[in-house]
Write a protein that holds these residues in place. Structure first.
Motif, mmCIF file in Angstrom:
data_model
loop_
_atom_site.group_PDB
_atom_site.id
_atom_site.type_symbol
_atom_site.label_atom_id
_atom_site.label_comp_id
_atom_site.label_asym_id
_atom_site.label_seq_id
_atom_site.Cartn_x
_atom_site.Cartn_y
_atom_site.Cartn_z
ATOM 1 N N VAL A 158 30.296 71.445 56.762
ATOM 2 C CA VAL A 158 29.591 72.097 57.872
ATOM 3 C C VAL A 158 30.192 71.627 59.197
ATOM 4 O O VAL A 158 31.026 70.722 59.232
ATOM 5 C CB VAL A 158 28.078 71.784 57.845
ATOM 6 N N ASP A 159 29.742 72.240 60.269
ATOM 7 C CA ASP A 159 30.249 71.925 61.601
ATOM 8 C C ASP A 159 29.654 70.637 62.139
ATOM 9 O O ASP A 159 28.492 70.327 61.903
ATOM 10 C CB ASP A 159 29.929 73.076 62.562
ATOM 11 N N ASP A 160 30.480 69.893 62.871
ATOM 12 C CA ASP A 160 30.006 68.725 63.629
ATOM 13 C C ASP A 160 29.570 69.123 65.035
ATOM 14 O O ASP A 160 28.736 68.442 65.651
ATOM 15 C CB ASP A 160 31.110 67.671 63.734
ATOM 16 N N ALA A 161 30.166 70.185 65.551
ATOM 17 C CA ALA A 161 29.836 70.680 66.892
ATOM 18 C C ALA A 161 29.946 72.202 66.905
ATOM 19 O O ALA A 161 30.778 72.778 66.206
ATOM 20 C CB ALA A 161 30.772 70.078 67.938
ATOM 21 N N ALA A 162 29.086 72.830 67.680
ATOM 22 C CA ALA A 162 29.079 74.288 67.788
ATOM 23 C C ALA A 162 28.897 74.676 69.248
ATOM 24 O O ALA A 162 28.009 74.151 69.925
ATOM 25 C CB ALA A 162 27.958 74.880 66.942
ATOM 26 N N LEU A 163 29.747 75.570 69.731
ATOM 27 C CA LEU A 163 29.655 76.085 71.087
ATOM 28 C C LEU A 163 29.687 77.605 71.027
ATOM 29 O O LEU A 163 30.466 78.177 70.264
ATOM 30 C CB LEU A 163 30.810 75.594 71.956
ATOM 31 N N PHE A 164 28.842 78.259 71.837
ATOM 32 C CA PHE A 164 28.942 79.718 71.899
ATOM 33 C C PHE A 164 28.436 80.259 73.231
ATOM 34 O O PHE A 164 27.631 79.624 73.918
ATOM 35 C CB PHE A 164 28.239 80.397 70.712
ATOM 36 N N LEU A 165 28.982 81.404 73.597
ATOM 37 C CA LEU A 165 28.512 82.194 74.725
ATOM 38 C C LEU A 165 27.585 83.264 74.186
ATOM 39 O O LEU A 165 27.746 83.725 73.054
ATOM 40 C CB LEU A 165 29.678 82.843 75.464
ATOM 41 N N ALA A 166 26.630 83.682 75.009
ATOM 42 C CA ALA A 166 25.672 84.681 74.551
ATOM 43 C C ALA A 166 25.352 85.683 75.652
ATOM 44 O O ALA A 166 25.366 85.348 76.838
ATOM 45 C CB ALA A 166 24.384 84.004 74.090
ATOM 46 N N LYS A 167 25.076 86.909 75.217
ATOM 47 C CA LYS A 167 24.527 87.935 76.094
ATOM 48 C C LYS A 167 23.105 88.236 75.634
ATOM 49 O O LYS A 167 22.834 88.270 74.427
ATOM 50 C CB LYS A 167 25.371 89.210 76.026
#
Length: 388
Positions: free
Chosen positions: A243-252
């Motif tokens: 699994v991911d250790d870090a997650a980044l995302f942009l959102a509308k």
């Protein structure tokens, strides 16, 4: 009809402790039509679950969760297990005519979440997901300010949830690092809270683009102990982190706002940094869980020379839930978010009205989690496909 609600809790570690305390303390602060009774605590390790039941005040224990659900004396099933067990247990409980409260994220994946929401909707029973941070008085007051138009049209949100308990490469490979058991890593474990808060405060998310990263890809095997601690197995076996250790995302957002989201369990110095800032045309608000009673507020209409963030201590009677506790300035803590949630849960059972966040909220959050995962895999923007 009895005014007591007999609780069967499945799971007995970190969240089991938090939920049990909330059931015990809620009647002390709030008058509700139904009273919680800690009836049965269930877990696979008979010795450990008996000790937990003694500590927390449960009347009896069980090692088979199906027997808890089948028990005609149980009214409410509380699911505080690893994520891969949520769907089977919640569906079985709802089909048996029990009310359900389930820890987040709602399910292991989107397919399970869709089924859980469908069964909950058709059951006619109360089904709630435990996004407890909604229930901090400062967060509820932020919602009130937004809904009243004090910030005007919302333009941006910055949400971060940062922890550092996985930075040591020797920290064991536990269920929270196994995709087959947990679904996602930092994204679903803590990022799900940021998603839920954003949806609660601002509205639905329509599109995302993301980056997920695993920094340490192999660890010694082991098991969670209590809270966020773990112990290694006696052997020297290594396992793959999936699994991911870090997650980044942009959102509308549906209302035209945009957002940035960051979740990490590798952010040194951050123990439980759940924070957001929301900017509108008339003002801004900031909140930080580690100072959870405080809400920072800025209004564009203030006179020149006095413009700036003011700090509101959300412990006055006017602030949501706060009047049940102490005089103004006598702060409350993390555990009170669960007490406030349980108060709404029991009001819902008593009034036969579904409190929020419910399984449709859990499903909407799961749809965002799914889109974030897919965006990272495909390296592209993804629209949120809603089921209904």
């Amino acid at each position: 009809m009895s005014n007591q609600i007999n609780i069967g809790m499945i799971g007995y570690k970190f969240m089991g402790k938090a939920h049990s305390l909330a059931y015990r303390n809620m009647p002390f602060y709030f008058k509700t039509g139904k009273t919680p009774v800690l009836k049965t605590l269930c877990g696979r390790n008979e010795q450990e679950v008996k000790q937990a039941a003694t500590n927390w005040g449960f009347q009896q224990t069980e090692t088979d969760w199906k027997k808890v659900i089948e028990d005609p004396e149980i009214d409410l099933i509380d699911i505080v297990t690893p994520n891969h067990l949520h769907a089977e247990m919640a569906i079985a409980a709802l089909e048996a005519g029990k009310h359900v409260i389930c820890e987040k994220p709602l399910a292991l994946n989107l397919e399970q979440a869709i089924k859980m929401e469908e069964v909950a909707r058709k059951s006619g029973k109360i089904a709630m997901i435990c996004h407890n941070y909604r229930f901090a008085p400062a967060v509820q007051y932020a919602k009130k300010l937004i809904d009243e138009g004090k910030l005007g049209k919302i333009r941006q949100v910055r949400a971060t949830y940062l922890q550092d308990w996985l930075m040591d490469p020797e920290f064991p490979l536990t269920w929270r690092l196994d995709k087959e058991v947990t679904g996602t890593g930092a994204l679903g474990d803590i990022g799900a809270h940021s998603i839920d808060l954003a949806r609660f405060l601002i509205g639905e998310i329509t599109d995302v683009v993301s980056l997920l990263e695993t920094f340490i890809k192999e660890r010694p095997t082991g098991d969670m102990v209590q809270g966020l601690s773990a112990k290694k197995n006696q052997n020297t076996e290594m396992g793959q982190v999936t699994v991911d250790d870090a997650a980044l995302f942009l959102a509308k957002f549906e209302n035209g706002a945009i957002g940035t989201f960051e979740s990490s369990r590798f952010a040194g110095g951050n123990k439980n940094g759940n924070r957001f800032e929301i900017n509108g045309e008339k003002g801004s608000i900031k909140w930080d869980l580690e100072n959870m009673n405080l809400l920072e507020v800025y209004f564009e209409g203030d006179e020149e020379g006095l413009k700036g963030f003011r700090t509101i201590n959300c412990t006055e009677e006017i602030h949501p839930y706060a009047s049940a506790y102490w005089p103004s300035g006598h702060i409350i803590g993390y555990e009170h978010t669960f007490i406030n949630l349980v108060k709404d849960l029991f009001d819902g059972i008593d009034n036969q009205t579904q409190p929020k966040p419910d399984f449709i909220d859990g499903l909407r959050n799961q749809e965002v989690l799914h889109a974030v995962e897919q965006s990272s895999l495909e390296n592209s923007w993804k629209s949120i496909d809603t089921v209904r």
